[in-house]
Design an enzyme around this catalytic site. Sequence first.
Site, PDB file in Angstrom:
ATOM      1  N   ARG A 238      10.041  21.612  77.298  1.00 46.70           N
ATOM      2  CA  ARG A 238      11.222  20.924  76.805  1.00 46.70           C
ATOM      3  C   ARG A 238      12.493  21.945  77.270  1.00 46.70           C
ATOM      4  O   ARG A 238      12.545  22.923  76.779  1.00 46.70           O
ATOM      5  CB  ARG A 238      11.161  20.534  75.424  1.00 46.70           C
ATOM      6  CG  ARG A 238      10.623  19.280  75.131  1.00 46.70           C
ATOM      7  CD  ARG A 238      10.930  18.020  75.926  1.00 46.70           C
ATOM      8  NE  ARG A 238      10.177  16.802  75.750  1.00 46.70           N
ATOM      9  CZ  ARG A 238       9.448  16.536  76.503  1.00 46.70           C
ATOM     10  NH1 ARG A 238       8.973  17.073  77.481  1.00 46.70           N
ATOM     11  NH2 ARG A 238       8.562  15.147  76.123  1.00 46.70           N
ATOM     12  N   ASP A 262      10.881  22.867  84.799  1.00 49.47           N
ATOM     13  CA  ASP A 262      10.537  21.688  85.188  1.00 49.47           C
ATOM     14  C   ASP A 262      11.627  20.831  84.464  1.00 49.47           C
ATOM     15  O   ASP A 262      11.611  19.389  84.339  1.00 49.47           O
ATOM     16  CB  ASP A 262       8.964  21.136  84.947  1.00 49.47           C
ATOM     17  CG  ASP A 262       8.911  19.779  85.450  1.00 49.47           C
ATOM     18  OD1 ASP A 262       9.206  19.584  86.700  1.00 49.47           O
ATOM     19  OD2 ASP A 262       8.183  19.087  84.723  1.00 49.47           O
ATOM     20  N   GLU A 267      19.158  17.702  80.788  1.00 52.08           N
ATOM     21  CA  GLU A 267      18.161  16.836  81.879  1.00 52.08           C
ATOM     22  C   GLU A 267      18.858  15.264  81.967  1.00 52.08           C
ATOM     23  O   GLU A 267      18.786  14.824  83.031  1.00 52.08           O
ATOM     24  CB  GLU A 267      17.256  17.073  82.190  1.00 52.08           C
ATOM     25  CG  GLU A 267      16.098  16.654  80.891  1.00 52.08           C
ATOM     26  CD  GLU A 267      14.498  16.757  81.037  1.00 52.08           C
ATOM     27  OE1 GLU A 267      14.356  17.891  81.142  1.00 52.08           O
ATOM     28  OE2 GLU A 267      13.779  15.859  80.942  1.00 52.08           O
ATOM     29  N   HIS A 299      11.391  17.470  85.992  1.00 47.11           N
ATOM     30  CA  HIS A 299      10.492  16.685  84.920  1.00 47.11           C
ATOM     31  C   HIS A 299       9.472  16.195  85.875  1.00 47.11           C
ATOM     32  O   HIS A 299       9.153  14.795  85.514  1.00 47.11           O
ATOM     33  CB  HIS A 299      11.246  15.882  84.024  1.00 47.11           C
ATOM     34  CG  HIS A 299      10.488  15.788  82.864  1.00 47.11           C
ATOM     35  ND1 HIS A 299      11.392  15.902  81.707  1.00 47.11           N
ATOM     36  CD2 HIS A 299       9.438  15.536  82.472  1.00 47.11           C
ATOM     37  CE1 HIS A 299      10.636  15.907  80.618  1.00 47.11           C
ATOM     38  NE2 HIS A 299       9.163  15.748  80.977  1.00 47.11           N
TER      39      HIS A 299
HETATM   40  P1  NAI Z   1       0.199  20.202  71.800  1.00 45.81           P
HETATM   41  O1  NAI Z   1       0.842  19.273  70.685  1.00 45.81           O
HETATM   42  O2  NAI Z   1      -1.370  20.133  72.200  1.00 45.81           O
HETATM   43  O3  NAI Z   1       0.325  21.814  71.652  1.00 45.81           O
HETATM   44  C1  NAI Z   1       1.514  22.155  71.292  1.00 45.81           C
HETATM   45  C2  NAI Z   1       1.251  23.723  70.632  1.00 45.81           C
HETATM   46  O4  NAI Z   1       2.603  24.236  70.370  1.00 45.81           O
HETATM   47  C3  NAI Z   1       0.387  23.522  69.371  1.00 45.81           C
HETATM   48  O5  NAI Z   1      -0.885  24.237  69.166  1.00 45.81           O
HETATM   49  C4  NAI Z   1       1.309  24.081  68.285  1.00 45.81           C
HETATM   50  O6  NAI Z   1       0.890  24.611  67.279  1.00 45.81           O
HETATM   51  C5  NAI Z   1       2.337  24.802  69.158  1.00 45.81           C
HETATM   52  N1  NAI Z   1       3.461  25.300  68.334  1.00 45.81           N
HETATM   53  C6  NAI Z   1       4.085  24.531  67.443  1.00 45.81           C
HETATM   54  N2  NAI Z   1       5.073  25.252  67.003  1.00 45.81           N
HETATM   55  C7  NAI Z   1       5.193  26.536  67.623  1.00 45.81           C
HETATM   56  C8  NAI Z   1       6.189  27.742  67.803  1.00 45.81           C
HETATM   57  N3  NAI Z   1       6.931  27.713  66.912  1.00 45.81           N
HETATM   58  N4  NAI Z   1       5.603  28.780  68.695  1.00 45.81           N
HETATM   59  C9  NAI Z   1       4.673  28.638  69.414  1.00 45.81           C
HETATM   60  N5  NAI Z   1       3.672  27.522  69.215  1.00 45.81           N
HETATM   61  C10 NAI Z   1       4.002  26.462  68.460  1.00 45.81           C
HETATM   62  O7  NAI Z   1       1.097  19.710  72.909  1.00 45.81           O
HETATM   63  P2  NAI Z   1       0.904  19.850  74.698  1.00 45.81           P
HETATM   64  O8  NAI Z   1       0.289  18.311  74.931  1.00 45.81           O
HETATM   65  O9  NAI Z   1       0.261  20.958  74.841  1.00 45.81           O
HETATM   66  O10 NAI Z   1       2.461  19.788  75.078  1.00 45.81           O
HETATM   67  C11 NAI Z   1       3.065  20.781  75.101  1.00 45.81           C
HETATM   68  C12 NAI Z   1       4.598  20.342  75.322  1.00 45.81           C
HETATM   69  O11 NAI Z   1       4.526  20.002  76.739  1.00 45.81           O
HETATM   70  C13 NAI Z   1       4.993  19.198  74.833  1.00 45.81           C
HETATM   71  O12 NAI Z   1       5.590  19.122  73.444  1.00 45.81           O
HETATM   72  C14 NAI Z   1       6.097  18.576  75.598  1.00 45.81           C
HETATM   73  O13 NAI Z   1       7.333  18.771  75.218  1.00 45.81           O
HETATM   74  C15 NAI Z   1       5.632  19.200  77.002  1.00 45.81           C
HETATM   75  N6  NAI Z   1       5.341  18.232  78.075  1.00 45.81           N
HETATM   76  C16 NAI Z   1       6.210  18.145  79.198  1.00 45.81           C
HETATM   77  C17 NAI Z   1       5.645  17.539  80.152  1.00 45.81           C
HETATM   78  C18 NAI Z   1       6.176  17.704  81.602  1.00 45.81           C
HETATM   79  O14 NAI Z   1       6.190  16.734  82.574  1.00 45.81           O
HETATM   80  N7  NAI Z   1       6.899  18.660  81.938  1.00 45.81           N
HETATM   81  C19 NAI Z   1       4.473  16.248  80.101  1.00 45.81           C
HETATM   82  C20 NAI Z   1       3.925  16.540  78.594  1.00 45.81           C
HETATM   83  C21 NAI Z   1       4.245  17.114  77.837  1.00 45.81           C
END
Ligand code: NAI
Length: 333
Positions: A238, A262, A267, A299
């Site tokens: 994000r 990305d 954005e 994105h």
């Molecule tokens: P997820 O929920 O599986 O993993 C997120 C991880 O971040 C969790 O393990 C959590 O404990 C950790 N986390 C929370 N607070 C933190 C902190 N302060 N420091 C370090 N780690 C922390 O989510 P997933 O599916 O892996 O997605 C991650 C991010 O990717 C999403 O939140 C979304 O914003 C982004 N995303 C981007 C896309 C794109 O097209 N560019 C598409 C899908 C998701």
Amino acid sequence: MKIAVFSARSYDRAALTRAASQVPAAQVAFEFFEVHLESRTAVLAEGFDAVCAFVNDSLDATVLERLHGLGLRVVALRCAGYNNVDLGAAARLGLTVVRVPAYSPEAVAEHTVALILALNRKIYRAYNRVREGNFALDGLVGFDLHGKTVGLIGTGKIGAAVARILGPGFGCRLVACDPVPNEVCATLGVKYVRLPELFGQADVISLHSPLLPETLHLINRDALAQMKPGVMLINTSRGALIDTPAVIDALKTGQVGYLGLDVYEEETALFFEDRSSTVIPDDVFARLLTFPNVVVTGHQAFLTREALDRIAQTTLENLVGFFATGRCQNQVS
Ligand code: NAI
């Protein structure tokens, strides 16, 4: 079930129509609106049973109140993140918000690695040179990823998928920071460290944590000062995880040697539209585009056929489940 799909593009239309044809019992009727969902356009949802929205649609209190006033009870997000939703307002209004928690972590992970490789091996520069008949290699020197230390901030589904590619695949040393360490990552040899240690050790830093109050501008001037000079910074998570003006200053001094994005904090006003015939009014974004060592994609990390089909299927299952039982396991409010 009549669903108003906002911010609909050709690929959304195709994937949702495909998914609906496989669920005949659901009797789904989509209407696709190219416009974003916002206070001005919410009225288009009149007469529908649900709205389907995407990351850059606005679901603030005003929009939710308008949807509620039109008699809607459910908003289906066709994305994982829900930082664009006022969850407090949704709860107050009794509006259910459902999402697609996972569709293809590999799609985002592979795009992350594509950014790393494009920047390191300067593929975008090489492409332009060769097309102009310029086969000189000066300025195209990269580095072996093998043996380099990659710092992953967030090792959930996407961070773990990146670890699988870069650890066993490329032979990178992996360090990570996450309040909830991932067992899969531990088996891949990922070493969990504190943030300052990660900043101090990583040659490449990749962001995969969600946007939360505590991760807003996680990459700020103080964090940048702790990083290795010339570090590569990648953000497919994000935009607001990064304080962009601070990163621009770090690019100017060489403290950041490569930047792959990305996502971008502002954005919403730029991405997902063809703006090639207009002037970009955002000076910060425009400055980013002037650096030879910055690659920005709009994105698109999620944008694979497999991910789009999965998103469409889950969105439909969410809505069918909600209308059948009044509940859905992918509810965020
Ligand atoms: P997820 O929920 O599986 O993993 C997120 C991880 O971040 C969790 O393990 C959590 O404990 C950790 N986390 C929370 N607070 C933190 C902190 N302060 N420091 C370090 N780690 C922390 O989510 P997933 O599916 O892996 O997605 C991650 C991010 O990717 C999403 O939140 C979304 O914003 C982004 N995303 C981007 C896309 C794109 O097209 N560019 C598409 C899908 C998701």
